[in-house]
Write an enzyme that holds these catalytic residues in place. Structure first.
Site, PDB file in Angstrom:
ATOM      1  N   ASP A  71      59.386  42.645  51.048  1.00  0.00           N
ATOM      2  CA  ASP A  71      57.949  42.677  50.114  1.00  0.00           C
ATOM      3  C   ASP A  71      58.009  41.580  48.880  1.00  0.00           C
ATOM      4  O   ASP A  71      57.487  41.709  47.288  1.00  0.00           O
ATOM      5  CB  ASP A  71      58.797  44.171  48.376  1.00  0.00           C
ATOM      6  CG  ASP A  71      59.667  43.486  48.235  1.00  0.00           C
ATOM      7  OD1 ASP A  71      60.983  43.574  49.189  1.00  0.00           O
ATOM      8  OD2 ASP A  71      60.425  43.948  47.303  1.00  0.00           O
ATOM      9  N   HIS A  72      58.713  40.567  49.257  1.00  0.00           N
ATOM     10  CA  HIS A  72      58.579  39.181  48.735  1.00  0.00           C
ATOM     11  C   HIS A  72      58.003  37.988  49.961  1.00  0.00           C
ATOM     12  O   HIS A  72      57.582  37.130  49.606  1.00  0.00           O
ATOM     13  CB  HIS A  72      60.077  38.498  48.493  1.00  0.00           C
ATOM     14  CG  HIS A  72      60.184  39.808  47.197  1.00  0.00           C
ATOM     15  ND1 HIS A  72      60.807  38.940  46.073  1.00  0.00           N
ATOM     16  CD2 HIS A  72      60.791  40.748  46.665  1.00  0.00           C
ATOM     17  CE1 HIS A  72      60.859  40.325  45.378  1.00  0.00           C
ATOM     18  NE2 HIS A  72      61.032  41.663  45.984  1.00  0.00           N
ATOM     19  N   HIS A  89      72.311  39.741  46.170  1.00  0.00           N
ATOM     20  CA  HIS A  89      71.837  41.276  46.689  1.00  0.00           C
ATOM     21  C   HIS A  89      72.424  41.348  48.159  1.00  0.00           C
ATOM     22  O   HIS A  89      73.240  41.371  48.721  1.00  0.00           O
ATOM     23  CB  HIS A  89      70.529  40.653  46.346  1.00  0.00           C
ATOM     24  CG  HIS A  89      68.793  41.498  46.484  1.00  0.00           C
ATOM     25  ND1 HIS A  89      68.605  43.023  46.127  1.00  0.00           N
ATOM     26  CD2 HIS A  89      67.721  41.578  47.711  1.00  0.00           C
ATOM     27  CE1 HIS A  89      68.077  43.403  46.290  1.00  0.00           C
ATOM     28  NE2 HIS A  89      67.709  42.607  47.231  1.00  0.00           N
TER      29      HIS A  89
END
Lengths: 361, 361
Positions: free
Chosen positions: B68-69, B185
């Site tokens: 998604d990045h 993360h």
């Protein structure tokens, strides 16, 4: 009863997706299954805008590896995985190199999937490989030997020659068989041909009347296996009043192409023939130089295959749905150009257009 | 005059992009240059919806390699190339593995670009690599040695320890310096810290008046290098009436993170601090388990860095802008949760929101 067969265009643009014309993607619904053809960037968002459920997709076919047909694939796989806890596997078909793309993009983004998948790659014929291939891309079946943790071993499909043209047999079990044929584009590009099995005969009202019956509750009894007596005492069962069997439906979905004659024989008598028409007739030279077709060319290929209905798609972003200025060329003008060659059974696709492929009568 | 500095949120969603919340992407405009931070699937379409020109993008920073990045990057590069015949090179910064992603996806799709690009990869510290990395992804700097035909040799940046925390120095020339810091993360994730040079002193009206002048045409003369005589015969030049210099602006853009304390010192006194807040405070446990933050956590990290203004982004798709049902949690409720900790200088981003980063007064 024949299964429901529906086609939905999710993206009908070419090269650069825009808010109005998304990158290429088509979904074929067959009963409860959804099969996707091409998956350009943003396809998962287009699925969300439609009434289709991403979790129902069981097969994905990629016509060729250009970004506007491919770059949405990894995101879609992640979304299928996240949107519901399905476990049914997904089979992904496409040109050699597709497995490497999936492995590297899912791998580098550390994406796990909740289902298994496998990749079935089509080995192009030598004449499909262009001079730029070696310079731009080094596809070797040995340089990404490591399967993704959610991947089952796939296979590489080689062509066989059928009536003088190469054919790739992808799926030869189940009620809908799939073969692929060769197109001519800047990179290896394929058409997928879906052929439904013979449709079973259904109850013929005409035959029913020959026995003196009228359609009504009697039909349900016959279908339930009961035998019914005519006033003259003849015993009638379902098999006595069945009509003819019909050939199943045939749908052809072509990737980008400026020369599709090689699929004429395997695409023969297609009920639906979907072909690109990127640029208008007057730009034929530019179109062919870029490996694309005009409406006239698409219509000629569809005529060669004796197609019943032609859908055009993959339009340059320059074409709007309706003209703001009088002289502006629109998507509808592309339709007219195709109709001049193919006749009235021809239409232009647009994002979110859905139509049913009806069984023959 | 300070250059115009503007931030535009192109996508403020998390994981699955939707028609209302696109996948992550932020653009920092600095004078005529556009720098992009993250490029989730569909970013090129979001650029088209905005007033930004894709062709003006000169640098792209990827915080981490989650889809998604990242999944919009190859499509964006192709679009930059097609949308105008620019030749200015593009520098792409991101975690180790980024070069492989770009080479494989551009290579397999046989995409040529009309500009040169290079990839500058950040080598994560050992403690940023998680146990799943080796299983899901085999990143080796040697397994894709072949540069794309349009690629110039990049480099791998290792960290140095500054005040006890790792810092990656990415850009130390030009008026806007860039360093990266470590986040926590599920996969290696970075924050990018943009620090503008000291802003030159500008003409001070106060000082002008000390010499007995009023602002007006005289200012233009002084700026043009003329010297002006006061009524008492004193000769005044521009340097006599300049005010103080000011520290330049500082913008911090964080990738996904559940622990951002390590950037507190290099992010110190940020004018703008952009941090994710994927889930509401009551879901803190789930958020941290997935490597994400709540508004409270984001506010605490921003407080640690003495940030002047906090923007929240990267919201779960469950949060709508405004509630349809009374009890539904909205994006505005996330803002309230952050404000309880950080105070009023805190806002939630939304797709297409643009704001100016003003020079200090």
């Amino acid at each position: 009863m024949a299964r429901l067969m529906e086609v939905t265009f999710l993206g009908t643009g070419s090269a650069n997706p825009t808010p109005n014309k998304a990158a290429s993607s088509i979904v074929l619904r067959y009963g409860d299954d959804l099969w996707m053809f091409d998956c350009g960037e943003g396809t998962q968002t287009q699925v969300m805008k439609s009434s289709l459920k991403a979790g129902k997709i069981t097969k994905i076919f990629i016509t060729h590896l250009h970004g506007d047909h491919l770059y949405g694939l990894s995101g879609l796989l992640c979304t299928i995985s996240q949107s519901n806890q399905r476990t049914e596997p997904v089979s992904i078909y496409g040109p050699l190199g597709l497995a490497k793309f999936i492995r590297v993009s899912l791998g580098l983004s550390r994406s796990e999937l909740c289902f298994r998948f496998k990749v079935i790659e089509l080995q192009p014929t030598d004449d499909m490989l262009k001079i730029d291939d070696a310079r731009l891309c080094n596809i070797s079946s040995t340089d990404t030997p490591v399967l993704h943790p959610c991947e089952d071993e796939g296979r590489i499909v080689h062509h066989t020659m059928v009536e003088g043209v190469p054919v790739w047999t992808l799926l030869d079990t189940g009620p809908l068989k799939v073969r692929a044929g060769k197109l001519d584009h800047r990179i290896p590009s394929f058409a997928f041909i879906m052929q439904e099995d013979m449709l079973p005969a259904t109850l013929s009202v005409e035959k029913l009347r020959e026995f003196g019956f009228e359609p009504g509750p009697i039909c349900a009894k016959l279908r339930a296996g009961e035998s019914i007596k005519t006033p003259t005492g003849v015993s009638v069962t379902l098999s006595d009043v069945l009509g003819c069997t019909h050939p199943g439906r045939k749908v052809v979905i072509c990737g980008d192409s400026c020369e599709s004659s090689a699929i004429a024989s395997i695409a023969k008598d297609a009920d639906i023939y979907i072909h690109e028409a990127t640029l208008q007739n007057s730009l034929r030279e530019t179109a062919v130089e870029r490996g694309h077709s005009t409406p006239q060319m698409a219509a000629q290929f569809a005529l060669q295959a004796c197609a019943r209905f032609l859908y055009l798609t993959h339009f340059s972003q320059r074409y709007t749905e309706s003209s703001r200025k009088k002289k502006e060329f629109t998507v509808k003008d592309l339709q007219k150009e195709a109709q001049q060659v193919f006749g009235p059974n021809c239409a232009v696709a647009q994002d979110m257009l859905t139509f049913t492929v009806k069984p023959p009568k």
